[in-house]
Write a protein that holds these residues in place. Structure first.
Motif, PDB file in Angstrom:
ATOM      1  N   ALA A   1      44.640  38.432 130.635  1.00 44.74           N
ATOM      2  CA  ALA A   1      43.685  38.506 131.948  1.00 44.74           C
ATOM      3  C   ALA A   1      42.416  38.251 131.624  1.00 44.74           C
ATOM      4  O   ALA A   1      41.905  37.197 132.337  1.00 44.74           O
ATOM      5  CB  ALA A   1      44.021  39.773 132.768  1.00 44.74           C
ATOM      6  N   VAL A   2      42.078  38.711 130.732  1.00 42.88           N
ATOM      7  CA  VAL A   2      40.640  38.485 130.237  1.00 42.88           C
ATOM      8  C   VAL A   2      40.215  37.382 129.460  1.00 42.88           C
ATOM      9  O   VAL A   2      39.055  36.843 129.453  1.00 42.88           O
ATOM     10  CB  VAL A   2      39.836  39.822 129.552  1.00 42.88           C
ATOM     11  CG1 VAL A   2      40.051  41.256 130.213  1.00 42.88           C
ATOM     12  CG2 VAL A   2      40.581  39.934 128.064  1.00 42.88           C
ATOM     13  N   LYS A   3      41.049  36.849 129.046  1.00 39.46           N
ATOM     14  CA  LYS A   3      41.030  35.586 128.363  1.00 39.46           C
ATOM     15  C   LYS A   3      41.115  34.341 129.362  1.00 39.46           C
ATOM     16  O   LYS A   3      40.314  33.204 129.224  1.00 39.46           O
ATOM     17  CB  LYS A   3      42.164  35.106 127.376  1.00 39.46           C
ATOM     18  CG  LYS A   3      42.072  33.997 126.501  1.00 39.46           C
ATOM     19  CD  LYS A   3      43.159  33.859 125.418  1.00 39.46           C
ATOM     20  CE  LYS A   3      42.926  32.790 124.540  1.00 39.46           C
ATOM     21  NZ  LYS A   3      43.822  32.426 123.371  1.00 39.46           N
ATOM     22  N   GLN A   4      41.910  34.473 130.412  1.00 34.90           N
ATOM     23  CA  GLN A   4      41.991  33.399 131.547  1.00 34.90           C
ATOM     24  C   GLN A   4      41.021  33.531 132.650  1.00 34.90           C
ATOM     25  O   GLN A   4      40.328  32.629 133.142  1.00 34.90           O
ATOM     26  CB  GLN A   4      43.438  33.727 132.265  1.00 34.90           C
ATOM     27  CG  GLN A   4      44.703  33.712 131.331  1.00 34.90           C
ATOM     28  CD  GLN A   4      44.973  32.571 130.604  1.00 34.90           C
ATOM     29  OE1 GLN A   4      44.341  31.543 131.033  1.00 34.90           O
ATOM     30  NE2 GLN A   4      45.451  32.580 129.547  1.00 34.90           N
ATOM     31  N   ARG A   5      40.384  34.952 132.901  1.00 40.51           N
ATOM     32  CA  ARG A   5      39.505  34.743 133.997  1.00 40.51           C
ATOM     33  C   ARG A   5      38.470  35.856 133.963  1.00 40.51           C
ATOM     34  O   ARG A   5      38.540  36.881 133.075  1.00 40.51           O
ATOM     35  CB  ARG A   5      40.456  34.863 135.493  1.00 40.51           C
ATOM     36  CG  ARG A   5      41.201  35.933 135.474  1.00 40.51           C
ATOM     37  CD  ARG A   5      42.157  35.811 136.541  1.00 40.51           C
ATOM     38  NE  ARG A   5      42.981  37.107 136.943  1.00 40.51           N
ATOM     39  CZ  ARG A   5      44.055  37.397 136.483  1.00 40.51           C
ATOM     40  NH1 ARG A   5      44.522  36.776 135.428  1.00 40.51           N
ATOM     41  NH2 ARG A   5      44.373  38.611 136.844  1.00 40.51           N
ATOM     42  N   ASP A   6      37.497  36.064 134.643  1.00 37.51           N
ATOM     43  CA  ASP A   6      36.598  37.175 134.747  1.00 37.51           C
ATOM     44  C   ASP A   6      36.722  38.433 135.578  1.00 37.51           C
ATOM     45  O   ASP A   6      36.538  38.305 136.520  1.00 37.51           O
ATOM     46  CB  ASP A   6      35.022  36.571 135.289  1.00 37.51           C
ATOM     47  CG  ASP A   6      34.146  37.223 135.452  1.00 37.51           C
ATOM     48  OD1 ASP A   6      34.192  38.452 134.362  1.00 37.51           O
ATOM     49  OD2 ASP A   6      32.997  37.137 136.102  1.00 37.51           O
TER      50      ASP A   6
END
Length: 282
Positions: free
Chosen positions: A91-96
């Motif tokens: 999740a943190v790789k894909q979005r803020d």
């Protein structure tokens, strides 16, 4: 005597080695880390129907959480009892997002090492990930972790927790989560709406012993209606129910290759064994 919840953790390890055979984010890399110094070599020629049926179930269950996260502006996400699932890392790789990943202390110690290793080699995060120990029934601990989030609504997610809890423990957890959502707003997504008496697949002796030890069958719900009433009584309503998309389940191909016509017929007769719900407070 206080219950030792850490006995649940070995199941998370065996589940990871299964999930390494799917495209679930970071499952393969984590399974390799778990197996080291032995080489992790998934066996796609396995013939056991039970193995593939379980893997289809777990791959589908993982996707059901992602499905219900879509369409809501979730900036703060708290995952309970995450095991060796790396949804937060993905999740943190894909979005803020601000993602707090939690499980029992024994497991989290190992998981932090995995997360550190998986972030090597040019990993760029758009969001913030914290990996923290939490017994979800400890309200003081739970509250202190919630307070780490920046202002805004919270989405709480879990897969693989409620079946380890008896009714009183479930009520306690529901009370804690209700209080959090009442204060902050947001949703609870749980993949743990399991029905009693539906699991007709024969388990191996070790797994059956684990199920018996944790009274997993007893901790399931009598029906979807009974489960909904249980949540309603605690102040929750169903906002949305996940609809499984088996065309995206990679393990299904291997199940269909392995299964006999009788096994497939038995599976159809069994019907739905669980559901994933997105809940909000009344």
């Amino acid at each position: 005597m206080e219950r030792n919840y850490n006995t649940i953790s070995p199941s998370a390890m065996s589940l990871l080695l299964m999930k390494g055979m799917t495209p679930i984010p970071y499952a393969r890399q984590a399974a390799e880390l778990m197996s080291y110094p032995e080489q992790y070599i998934p066996d796609y020629d396995r013939k056991e129907f039970t193995f593939w049926a379980r893997l289809v179930h777990f791959e589908t269950r993982y996707a059901s959480i992602d499905q219900l996260l879509e369409g809501i502006p979730a900036k703060n996400i708290l995952e309970l009892s995450s095991g060796f699932s790396f949804r937060g890392l993905d999740a943190v790789k894909q979005r803020d997002v601000y993602y707090i990943d939690t499980d029992l202390p024994d497991l989290i110690t190992t998981k932090i090492n995995f997360v550190t290793t998986l972030q090597q080699g040019g990993f760029e995060a758009k969001g913030t990930l914290e990996t923290i120990p939490l017994n979800a029934l400890d309200e003081e601990q739970f509250t202190s972790i919630v307070n780490r989030f920046p202002p805004g609504e919270i989405v709480i997610v879990n897969e693989g927790l409620l079946m380890y809890l008896g009714d009183e423990e479930k009520k306690k957890l529901l009370g804690i989560i209700h209080k959090v959502l009442e204060e902050r707003g947001g949703y609870w997504i749980t993949a743990d709406i399991y029905l009693k008496g539906k699991m007709k697949i024969r388990l191996d002796d070790k797994l059956q012993q684990f199920f018996d030890q944790h009274r997993i069958e007893d901790n399931k719900f009598d029906s979807f209606e009974a489960a909904e009433a249980f949540f309603n009584e605690a102040g929750f309503v169903i906002d949305k129910i996940a609809e499984p998309d088996h065309t995206k389940t990679t393990a299904l191909e291997y199940l269909l290759k392995t299964a006999t016509q009788e096994q497939l017929a038995e599976g159809r007769k069994m019907g739905k064994i669980n559901a994933t719900w997105r809940l909000k407070i009344k």
